[in-house]
Design a protein around this motif. Structure first.
Motif, short mmCIF file in Angstrom:
data_model
loop_
_atom_site.label_atom_id
_atom_site.label_comp_id
_atom_site.label_asym_id
_atom_site.label_seq_id
_atom_site.Cartn_x
_atom_site.Cartn_y
_atom_site.Cartn_z
N PRO A 283 0.84 -1.19 0.00
CA PRO A 283 0.00 0.00 0.00
C PRO A 283 0.88 1.25 0.00
N THR A 284 0.40 2.31 -0.62
CA THR A 284 1.16 3.55 -0.69
C THR A 284 1.40 4.11 0.71
N ARG A 285 2.61 4.51 0.95
CA ARG A 285 2.91 5.12 2.25
C ARG A 285 3.55 6.48 2.04
N ALA A 286 3.89 7.10 3.12
CA ALA A 286 4.44 8.45 3.05
C ALA A 286 5.79 8.44 2.34
N ALA A 287 6.15 9.58 1.79
CA ALA A 287 7.47 9.72 1.20
C ALA A 287 8.52 9.71 2.32
N VAL A 288 9.73 9.35 1.94
CA VAL A 288 10.81 9.32 2.92
C VAL A 288 11.14 10.74 3.36
N VAL A 289 11.22 10.97 4.65
CA VAL A 289 11.55 12.31 5.12
C VAL A 289 12.87 12.32 5.87
N THR A 290 13.56 13.42 5.75
CA THR A 290 14.79 13.61 6.52
C THR A 290 14.40 14.24 7.85
N THR A 291 14.64 13.54 8.94
CA THR A 291 14.36 14.12 10.26
C THR A 291 15.53 14.98 10.70
N ALA A 292 15.28 15.83 11.69
CA ALA A 292 16.37 16.66 12.22
C ALA A 292 17.47 15.77 12.79
N THR A 293 17.07 14.70 13.47
CA THR A 293 18.08 13.80 14.05
C THR A 293 18.95 13.20 12.95
N HIS A 294 18.31 12.73 11.88
CA HIS A 294 19.11 12.16 10.80
C HIS A 294 20.05 13.20 10.20
N THR A 368 14.17 13.33 20.50
CA THR A 368 15.42 12.69 20.06
C THR A 368 16.41 13.74 19.58
N ALA A 369 15.90 14.72 18.85
CA ALA A 369 16.78 15.78 18.34
C ALA A 369 17.28 16.66 19.49
N ILE A 370 16.39 16.92 20.46
CA ILE A 370 16.80 17.74 21.61
C ILE A 370 17.92 17.04 22.39
N ARG A 371 17.81 15.71 22.50
CA ARG A 371 18.87 14.95 23.16
C ARG A 371 20.20 15.12 22.41
N ALA A 372 20.15 15.06 21.08
CA ALA A 372 21.39 15.21 20.29
C ALA A 372 22.01 16.58 20.52
N VAL A 373 21.17 17.60 20.60
CA VAL A 373 21.67 18.96 20.83
C VAL A 373 22.28 19.07 22.24
N ARG A 374 21.60 18.44 23.23
CA ARG A 374 22.13 18.49 24.59
C ARG A 374 23.51 17.81 24.67
#
Ligand SMILES: [Zn+2]
Length: 531
Positions: A283-294, A368-374
């Motif tokens: 089934p069609t799913r969302a496009a791949v997205v780049t997250t801030a963490t990635h 998750t991104a906030i943890r990376a920044v910390r």
């Protein structure tokens, strides 16, 4: 026959390629003495026992741990683990990862500081990922597609089949061949090799390649199974397709050998159309997205791959681009994170703080991104000589540390040790003991533990922790040396009446561990044919 080769000087220019990707590690002198075969003869087909494959993997992993470009970066390591553990769970659920395989193999992913795009699977469930791959992929889904493919080479016992075919040469020859191919996939040190060496080694390497490449059928199976593992794990199928397209496009633009993964994984067009056909069944799913963490982990990989001062400067200056604010939030986060880290690598802490302040002001980041920044903030404080500040940012009263959050545990311990205060050393030692209880094979944690004991003036425990670190790196000779040093110290302390009740307990642990490691060292020597 291979003993005359200096495999550590192999370069990417030789066009060798590997076991689903090659590697590059120097072969220790002892490793090059391949004339004896003390392991049991290998049968044919999938008859290679799991234990034999695991020991072969260990003999290769031991060399990887010694390689200066082996990188234990807990931040990137946690990111890769966050994907890897989900893939393992999916393979378990699907039945490809059987309880027996899970228990007998290592299932360990190592990071290699190399700019080329590569990942590889070794015997016994040891895997490797080049930093170049992490910096090239634009989503966790793309990284998952490569890891799932490699994972499937292991679960489908493709490596066992290859070992069986090469088994008559003996497992140690096989280990040296694999190490040679890894060496050939590296981008570094190309200039240090003479042309004559290149020709000689190139010929050998080509011969090795033809013997160790996975077959077309194996590649197809790893694609098919890996695709199932990754999509059932919840990653977007689109990631598989875009990863292949990215590799194909990159190869067209740049045929300079930076893509050993592609060289060991040819027939890309066919593989892309297979993946596209599979994707259409879902089934069609969302496009791949780049997250801030990635985005942040990707630039971290780029900076830690030691790209040279010019590239570091250009990464830092991209934070000043006039159109930065028009970029997506994740992209801005990646650029500011990379700029901060690039300035830190150049020890420009003023510049780093400016970029970091903008990253803090970005807002809208997930946990998750906030943890990376910390973590980055604490890392900068520690590097700039403000260890106490780093401790304050990381210690449990300021933040809840998840039990699997290795990066926070390790950075907090480093920061406590960095304060040079004995009471911080004591706290670090007790927190690390808790960690090592759950993760006894964590060599870096043992080394930190040694520093924490040194800070308290506890030389006996410090030496024992150093010995454990060497043991976990599978270097049993060095471990025995350290345990012997600990034993000598314990005897001396006892004769001077300086060993209390706890010290006596420690001494008896040291005696037992020394006997165990001496046994392992004898086995290791037998396998290498050194008596
Ligand atoms: Zn493959």
């Amino acid at each position: 026959m291979f003993s005359s080769l200096h495999l550590s000087h192999l370069s990417r220019r030789l066009g060798v390629l590997g076991v689903c990707a090659a590697l590059l590690l120097p072969v220790a002198p002892a490793q090059a003495q391949l004339n004896s075969n003390r392991l049991p003869n290998l049968g044919d087909g999938a008859d290679v026992p799991l234990g034999v494959e695991r020991r072969l993997g260990e003999s290769i992993a031991r060399e990887i741990y010694r390689d200066p470009d082996y990188l234990d970066d807990p931040v990137l390591g946690d990111y890769v683990q966050s994907i890897w553990q989900i893939l393992l769970a999916s393979a378990r659920q699907r039945g490809e990862l059987t309880p027996e395989l899970e228990q007998q193999f290592a299932w360990e992913v190592s990071l290699i500081r190399d700019r080329s795009i590569n990942a590889f699977a070794l015997p016994g469930g040891y895997l490797g990922v080049h930093l170049g791959l992490i910096s090239a992929v634009s989503s966790a889904d793309e990284l998952a597609s490569v890891l799932a493919h490699e994972l499937s080479h292991v679960t489908q016992r493709h490596i066992a089949r290859m070992i069986a075919q090469q088994g008559k040469q003996g497992p140690m020859v096989m280990a040296a061949m694999i190490l040679g191919m890894l060496a050939a996939s590296r981008t570094m040190n190309a200039s240090s090799m003479s042309a004559a060496n290149a020709v000689m080694v190139g010929g050998q390497a080509a011969a090795i390649q033809s013997q160790l490449n996975f077959s077309r059928d194996m590649e197809r199976e790893a694609d098919r199974v890996g695709y199932g593992v990754m999509t059932e794990a919840g990653y977007e199928p689109q990631g598989f397709v875009t990863m292949f397209e990215k590799l194909q496009q990159a190869a067209r633009l740049n045929d300079n050998g930076s893509f050993p993964y592609l060289r060991s994984h040819p027939m890309t067009t066919e593989r892309i159309s297979d993946a596209q056909a599979r994707q259409q069944l879902l089934p069609t799913r969302a496009a791949v997205v780049t997250t801030a963490t990635h985005a942040m982990m990707s630039t971290r990989a780029q900076v830690l791959a030691k790209p040279g001062v010019d590239v570091l400067r250009s990464i830092a200056s991209s934070a000043h681009a006039t159109n930065l604010a028009q970029q997506s939030k994740p992209k801005q986060a990646g650029i500011l994170y990379g700029a901060t880290l690039a300035e830190m690598q150049q020890r420009n802490f003023v510049g780093a703080r400016q970029h970091l302040a903008r990253l803090h002001n970005l807002g809208g980041l997930d946990l998750t991104a906030i943890r990376a920044v910390r973590l980055l903030t604490a890392e900068l404080a520690l590097m700039a000589g403000e260890a106490s500040q780093a401790v304050a940012m990381l210690e449990p009263k300021a933040t809840v540390i998840a039990s699997h959050d290795r990066a926070t545990h390790m950075l907090l311990a480093r920061s406590r040790v960095g304060t040079q205060k004995p009471e911080q050393g004591k706290t670090a030692a007790s927190e690390l003991s808790w960690w090592l209880n759950q993760h006894p094979r964590d060599a870096s944690a043992w080394l930190l533990q040694a520093s924490a004991y040194e800070l308290q003036g506890d030389a006996l425990r410090a030496i024992r922790a150093q010995a454990e670190a060497r043991a976990m790196e599978l270097d049993y000779g060095a471990a025995v040396d350290r345990f012997k040093a600990a034993q000598t110290l314990a005897h001396q302390m006892a004769s001077e009446g300086k060993l209390d009740r706890v010290g006596h307990m420690e001494a008896s642990i040291i005696d037992a561990r020394l006997r165990e490691l001496e046994r392992l060292r004898r086995e290791q020597a037998l396998e290498r044919g050194i008596n």
